[in-house]
Scaffold this motif. Structure first.
Motif, mmCIF file in Angstrom:
data_model
loop_
_atom_site.group_PDB
_atom_site.id
_atom_site.type_symbol
_atom_site.label_atom_id
_atom_site.label_comp_id
_atom_site.label_asym_id
_atom_site.label_seq_id
_atom_site.Cartn_x
_atom_site.Cartn_y
_atom_site.Cartn_z
ATOM 1 N N UNK A 98 0.877 -1.377 -0.133
ATOM 2 C CA UNK A 98 -0.025 -0.175 0.216
ATOM 3 C C UNK A 98 0.786 1.622 -0.090
ATOM 4 N N UNK A 99 0.938 2.182 -0.958
ATOM 5 C CA UNK A 99 1.592 3.912 -1.693
ATOM 6 C C UNK A 99 0.511 4.656 -0.209
ATOM 7 N N UNK A 100 0.551 5.235 0.725
ATOM 8 C CA UNK A 100 0.449 6.374 1.096
ATOM 9 C C UNK A 100 -0.674 6.296 2.146
ATOM 10 N N UNK A 101 -1.129 6.867 2.970
ATOM 11 C CA UNK A 101 -2.169 7.067 3.997
ATOM 12 C C UNK A 101 -3.706 6.607 3.448
ATOM 13 N N UNK A 102 -4.105 7.218 2.680
ATOM 14 C CA UNK A 102 -5.097 6.497 1.908
ATOM 15 C C UNK A 102 -4.948 5.166 1.468
ATOM 16 N N UNK A 103 -4.392 4.797 0.787
ATOM 17 C CA UNK A 103 -4.339 3.455 0.267
ATOM 18 C C UNK A 103 -4.037 2.588 1.684
ATOM 19 N N UNK A 104 -3.475 2.941 2.888
ATOM 20 C CA UNK A 104 -3.268 2.361 3.770
ATOM 21 C C UNK A 104 -4.577 1.953 4.327
ATOM 22 N N UNK A 105 -5.117 3.721 4.376
ATOM 23 C CA UNK A 105 -6.680 3.277 5.455
ATOM 24 C C UNK A 105 -7.446 2.412 4.085
ATOM 25 N N UNK A 106 -7.501 1.894 3.139
ATOM 26 C CA UNK A 106 -8.909 1.057 2.518
ATOM 27 C C UNK A 106 -8.227 -0.353 2.314
ATOM 28 N N UNK A 107 -6.478 -0.569 2.172
ATOM 29 C CA UNK A 107 -5.942 -1.447 2.144
ATOM 30 C C UNK A 107 -5.991 -2.365 4.141
ATOM 31 N N UNK A 108 -5.945 -1.318 4.444
ATOM 32 C CA UNK A 108 -5.841 -1.881 6.014
ATOM 33 C C UNK A 108 -7.298 -2.581 6.145
ATOM 34 N N UNK A 109 -8.519 -2.221 6.299
ATOM 35 C CA UNK A 109 -9.624 -2.580 6.455
ATOM 36 C C UNK A 109 -9.843 -3.733 5.824
ATOM 37 N N UNK A 110 -9.046 -3.609 4.320
ATOM 38 C CA UNK A 110 -9.616 -4.628 3.230
ATOM 39 C C UNK A 110 -9.006 -6.041 4.096
ATOM 40 N N UNK A 111 -7.056 -5.267 4.784
ATOM 41 C CA UNK A 111 -6.462 -6.309 5.415
ATOM 42 C C UNK A 111 -7.679 -6.684 6.814
ATOM 43 N N UNK A 112 -8.299 -6.784 7.520
ATOM 44 C CA UNK A 112 -9.419 -6.781 8.510
ATOM 45 C C UNK A 112 -10.747 -7.668 8.180
ATOM 46 N N UNK A 113 -10.659 -7.443 7.159
ATOM 47 C CA UNK A 113 -12.314 -8.403 6.370
ATOM 48 C C UNK A 113 -12.366 -9.374 6.013
ATOM 49 N N UNK A 114 -10.601 -9.634 5.551
ATOM 50 C CA UNK A 114 -10.082 -10.658 4.199
ATOM 51 C C UNK A 114 -9.588 -11.654 4.944
ATOM 52 N N UNK A 115 -10.011 -13.410 5.263
ATOM 53 C CA UNK A 115 -9.724 -13.944 5.384
ATOM 54 C C UNK A 115 -9.280 -15.522 4.930
ATOM 55 N N UNK A 116 -8.273 -15.946 5.030
ATOM 56 C CA UNK A 116 -7.048 -15.453 5.362
ATOM 57 C C UNK A 116 -6.534 -14.406 5.286
ATOM 58 N N UNK A 117 -5.992 -13.416 6.373
ATOM 59 C CA UNK A 117 -5.489 -11.460 6.024
ATOM 60 C C UNK A 117 -4.478 -12.178 5.342
ATOM 61 N N UNK A 118 -3.852 -11.520 4.316
ATOM 62 C CA UNK A 118 -3.319 -10.763 2.991
ATOM 63 C C UNK A 118 -1.703 -10.501 3.743
ATOM 64 N N UNK A 119 -0.446 -10.769 3.688
ATOM 65 C CA UNK A 119 0.390 -10.073 4.104
ATOM 66 C C UNK A 119 0.441 -8.561 3.576
ATOM 67 N N UNK A 120 0.721 -7.278 4.344
ATOM 68 C CA UNK A 120 0.430 -6.003 3.877
ATOM 69 C C UNK A 120 2.154 -5.472 4.133
ATOM 70 N N UNK A 121 2.560 -4.548 3.686
ATOM 71 C CA UNK A 121 3.344 -3.826 3.463
ATOM 72 C C UNK A 121 3.382 -1.845 3.099
ATOM 73 N N UNK A 122 3.648 -1.060 4.203
ATOM 74 C CA UNK A 122 2.879 0.310 3.911
ATOM 75 C C UNK A 122 3.762 0.673 3.856
ATOM 76 N N UNK A 123 3.481 1.913 2.648
ATOM 77 C CA UNK A 123 4.814 2.821 2.520
ATOM 78 C C UNK A 123 4.244 4.748 3.139
ATOM 79 N N UNK A 124 4.972 5.112 3.842
ATOM 80 C CA UNK A 124 4.601 6.418 3.778
ATOM 81 C C UNK A 124 5.057 7.274 3.475
ATOM 82 N N UNK A 125 5.078 7.990 2.040
ATOM 83 C CA UNK A 125 5.690 9.210 1.825
ATOM 84 C C UNK A 125 6.136 10.372 1.993
#
Length: 388
Positions: A98-125
């Motif tokens: 995920x790139x940036x705060x907005x993608x982090x917000x959207x992708x982070x929510x998906x990470x909580x909803x998806x099973x099994x959860x994906x591995x997530x890396x977030x870059x803050x620019x």
């Protein structure tokens, strides 16, 4: 660059998620894709249709349209969450980047909803906090901190940004790593092309030329540079070439006119990235008077072009610019300090050239896009190993 010795279905699929981006974030992603190890990873990009996805597709990288907006838009954001969730359920991606705060917000929510959860890396620019930060920014910081519990690593592009994430977002220090931005050095080792923009400059012959490449937005602090120019002795005032566009253009043009500087300031507007190295080669001093920064790519490019830098000591800038060696650092919003630093370089062109050469060597040694991509891919491998 790409070596597909491993069958496609055996490679680890990485999905990059990005909001609308036309500046440093976009260029960061493009450089990362160019230097990905395609024998081991199979990247794809999800983001808003348009220029960014077109450029990604031109690299041969698969794209997925995702209606992700830059600003908060609750209804559209909810739709983006479910669109991304649907995509991840259809496709077998090993990791989300995920790139940036907005993608982090959207992708982070998906990470909580998806099973099994994906591995997530977030870059803050960039910093979320401009000044002390509004109530909305502090609220977003709390949300990001909560969602990041499902994130394997958060990548900050500077030590200053890492400190913000740990102190203001209260992220665990061991989760936040620093991988500085990197640039492609190749254009700066080629012969200088004479940019057409120089034929448009209405400046007297022999006038030194300052250059700034930036969006014309409040956090870039550009009005302060106009004030600094007005403080310089009239006979030593340089020209100033501003490459970039944004909502403050009219305000800056009006201020230049009010200060009697219109004949010295040229607003060049947006120029494509391929023109920037040639433009930087012909300026004398690069100036970046920002009030807030992550780690600006334009600064790295100016140093790669061998130019001395005068910039504000904010964000990751002091991690790149060595005071008195590759340029000068000044406090943000201090027009007098900015004027003194500029005058020092204008009066000592030999010293300015020495600083520019030292800056070029520093960027070549520490801030290449190849180095950046290697460090990011090391994080991918750690995340995939931890997942098993």
């Amino acid at each position: 660059m790409r070596s597909c010795s491993v069958k496609k279905d055996e490679r680890f699929r990485i999905l990059h998620v990005i909001r609308p981006a036309a500046g440093g974030m976009k260029r960061h992603l493009i450089e990362l894709l160019r230097h990905t190890d395609y024998s081991f990873f199979a990247p794809a990009v999800a983001g808003p249709p348009g220029e960014l996805l077109d450029e990604v597709a031109s690299l041969g990288v698969p794209t997925y349209p995702l209606a992700l907006r830059g600003e908060l838009a609750p209804w559209e954001d909810v739709k983006a969450v479910f669109s991304l969730l649907s995509l991840l359920r259809r496709e077998n991606f090993s990791l989300l980047h995920l790139h940036g705060f907005k993608a982090g917000l959207i992708g982070g929510l998906v990470g909580w909803l998806l099973r099994p959860p994906p591995s997530i890396v977030l870059t803050i620019h960039n910093s979320l906090f401009f000044g002390e930060g509004s109530g909305k920014q502090r609220f977003l910081a709390r949300i990001e901190a909560f969602l990041s519990r499902r994130t394997f690593k958060v990548i900050a592009v500077s030590q200053a940004l890492r400190a913000e994430l740990v102190t203001k977002f209260h992220l665990p220090s061991e989760k936040v790593v620093v991988i500085p931005n990197g640039i492609d050095l190749t254009p700066f080792t080629l012969g200088v092309l004479f940019p057409t923009i120089l034929r448009e400059l209405p400046l007297p012959a022999g006038v030194p030329l300052l250059g700034t490449v930036a969006r014309l937005v409040p956090q870039k602090g550009l009005p302060c540079l106009l004030e600094a120019l007005a403080l310089l002795p009239a006979e030593l005032r340089p020209g100033w070439l501003i490459v970039g566009d944004g909502p403050l253009r009219q305000e800056l043009e009006d201020k230049a006119r009010a200060l009697g500087l219109s004949h010295l300031v040229v607003f060049a507007g947006y120029r494509p990235p391929e023109e920037i190295p040639s433009i930087l080669k012909v300026i004398d001093i690069f100036v970046l008077p920002s009030l807030s920064e992550g780690l600006p790519l334009a600064l790295l490019e100016a140093m790669a072009a061998g130019k001395p830098v005068v910039a504000t000591a904010v964000g990751g800038i002091p991690e790149v610019v060595q005071e008195g060696r590759t340029g000068y650092l000044v406090p943000p919003g201090d027009a007098q300090a900015l004027a003194r630093a500029l005058l020092s370089l204008l009066e000592s062109p030999d010293r300015a050239r020495e600083m520019g050469e030292a800056g070029r060597k520093r960027v070549e040694e520490r801030f290449s896009s190849q180095r950046m991509a290697q460090e990011v891919m090391a994080i991918y491998r750690e995340a995939l190993a931890a997942r098993g």
